[in-house]
Write an enzyme that holds these catalytic residues in place. Structure first.
Site, short mmCIF file in Angstrom:
data_model
loop_
_atom_site.label_atom_id
_atom_site.label_comp_id
_atom_site.label_asym_id
_atom_site.label_seq_id
_atom_site.Cartn_x
_atom_site.Cartn_y
_atom_site.Cartn_z
N LYS A 120 7.51 5.71 63.81
CA LYS A 120 7.76 5.33 62.42
C LYS A 120 8.66 6.39 61.80
O LYS A 120 8.61 7.56 62.18
CB LYS A 120 6.42 5.28 61.66
CG LYS A 120 6.46 4.46 60.41
CD LYS A 120 6.10 3.01 60.67
CE LYS A 120 6.24 2.20 59.39
NZ LYS A 120 5.85 0.82 59.56
N VAL A 180 1.58 -14.42 47.78
CA VAL A 180 2.34 -15.54 48.34
C VAL A 180 3.82 -15.16 48.44
O VAL A 180 4.69 -15.92 48.08
CB VAL A 180 2.12 -16.84 47.54
CG1 VAL A 180 0.69 -17.32 47.69
CG2 VAL A 180 2.48 -16.67 46.07
#
Ligand code: NAD
Length: 347
Positions: free
Chosen positions: A78, A179
């Protein structure tokens, strides 16, 4: 750094600074036992360098586990860039970052994460070939979210199978938090399968769009934990399963795409005792990294992605089965399998 609790015998932790561009970055390679490490780059305005190092150590270890569970030929790594992603981005900065990635000669492949978009990675890619998640080029894999969401949907079915005795989601009530890219696509699959959706988000436009597409009922962000639902699907933030929210949840399944859902690993046991079956986040959300791995292989193949996704869902199933048979938390079982896979590759 060696006494940092997040340090887990990482193979390498590389510090980069480039005065002319202001780049301050750390790339941590947790393990290359399964192959070159891969994992996104995060740009964040850390309060101090200690938090920055802790973050990259923790995230790179997480990528090792995620990649091992996704059965892709990659270790975990990372990168973190210290800065404000709204105000500190320049082309020169990302070119310098690309050179930093390149100096590791392929032991680390980068892609997008929080604060980094495809345009930034495209700039870095001008300096290194070890960058993925691109939108142009022969093997470009584009937005990983649809694949992540498909994996989340299939993972919800598998978790439902163990919790309710059937993977049929028709008539099941599912409370969805977030969402955005992943949550939005997941809602479409869930609605198609006949689920009743209750959704929340802080973005009103995204909410309206998904409600229109799926017939979902909208609730306020904090009310999502109190919904009388069968399944809770977190697809927004981390650390949302804590003592307070667990008390409020009435569901039998927690399964969603968000990273780091449990506030601490110890929460897994409390979730189990509450009679809730939890699909470990880094297993169920591995579809995105599978899509990126297809690009890194140099030849993007959707058939390969689909086959890896099937294997991922089988792996999730065996994590859930082992946890249920042994009466242990699912996150603990997943960690154990991931560590065993990495250790086996090392020998
Ligand atoms: P996104 O930014 O597109 O969507 C996140 C959504 O969460 C946004 O709509 C945002 O408004 C909403 N949100 C933020 N705060 C909220 C709150 N308090 N309550 C309710 N909603 C809130 O991000 P994404 O790519 O869909 O990622 C969602 C999660 O899945 C993240 O945790 C991410 O790390 C994880 N994840 C994503 C992928 C991928 O392929 N995109 C892969 C693996 C994991």
């Amino acid at each position: 750094m060696f006494d940092n609790p997040a340090f887990d015998n990482h193979e390498g932790v590389h510090f980069f600074s480039d005065e002319p561009t202001g780049l301050r970055a750390v790339i941590a390679i947790h393990s290359t036992a399964l192959g070159p490490s891969s994992g996104g780059t995060r740009m964040w305005d850390y309060p101090d360098s200690h938090s920055m190092v802790t973050d990259v150590l923790r995230l790179s270890q997480g990528m090792s586990y995620k990649n091992a569970m996704a059965s892709i030929p990659h270790g975990g790594g990372k990168a973190v860039i210290w800065g404000n992603s709204k105000t500190d981005k320049t082309e020169a900065l990302f070119r310098a970052f690309g050179r930093a990635v390149d100096s590791l000669q392929g032991r680390y492949w980068t892609a997008e994460d929080v604060g980094i978009d495809t345009a930034d990675i495209e700039i870095a890619a001008q300096e290194t070939r070890y960058a993925a998640g691109l939108t142009t080029g022969d093997a470009a894999s584009g937005d990983p979210s649809p694949v992540t969401a498909l994996g989340v949907f299939k993972g919800i079915q598998q978790t439902a199978l163990r919790a309710f005795g059937s993977e049929d989601l028709n008539g099941k009530t599912i409370a969805v938090q977030g969402v955005g890219s992943v949550g939005g696509y997941a809602c479409e699959h869930l609605a198609e399968a006949g689920a009743n959706l209750v959704i929340t988000d802080i973005d009103q436009d995204a909410l309206a769009e998904i409600a229109k597409k799926t017939g979902a009922r909208i609730v306020a962000p904090d009310d999502i934990y109190d919904v009388d639902a069968d399944i809770f699907s977190p697809n927004a933030l981390g650390a949302i399963i804590n003592e307070d929210t667990l008390k409020r949840l009435k569901v039998r399944v927690i399964a969603g795409g968000a990273n780091n859902q449990l506030v601490t690993p110890a929460m897994g046991e409390f979730v189990r005792r509450a009679g809730i079956l939890y699909a470990p986040d880094y297993v169920i959300n591995g579809g995105g990294i599978i899509n990126v791995a297809a690009e890194i292989s140099g030849e993007y193949s959707r058939a390969w992605v689909d086959q890896k996704l099937e294997t991922l869902i089988e792996t999730l199933g065996s994590v859930l089965d082992t946890a249920l048979e042994s009466g242990r938390p699912t996150n603990e079982v997943a960690d154990e399998i991931a560590r065993a896979r990495i250790a086996a590759a090392r020998t």
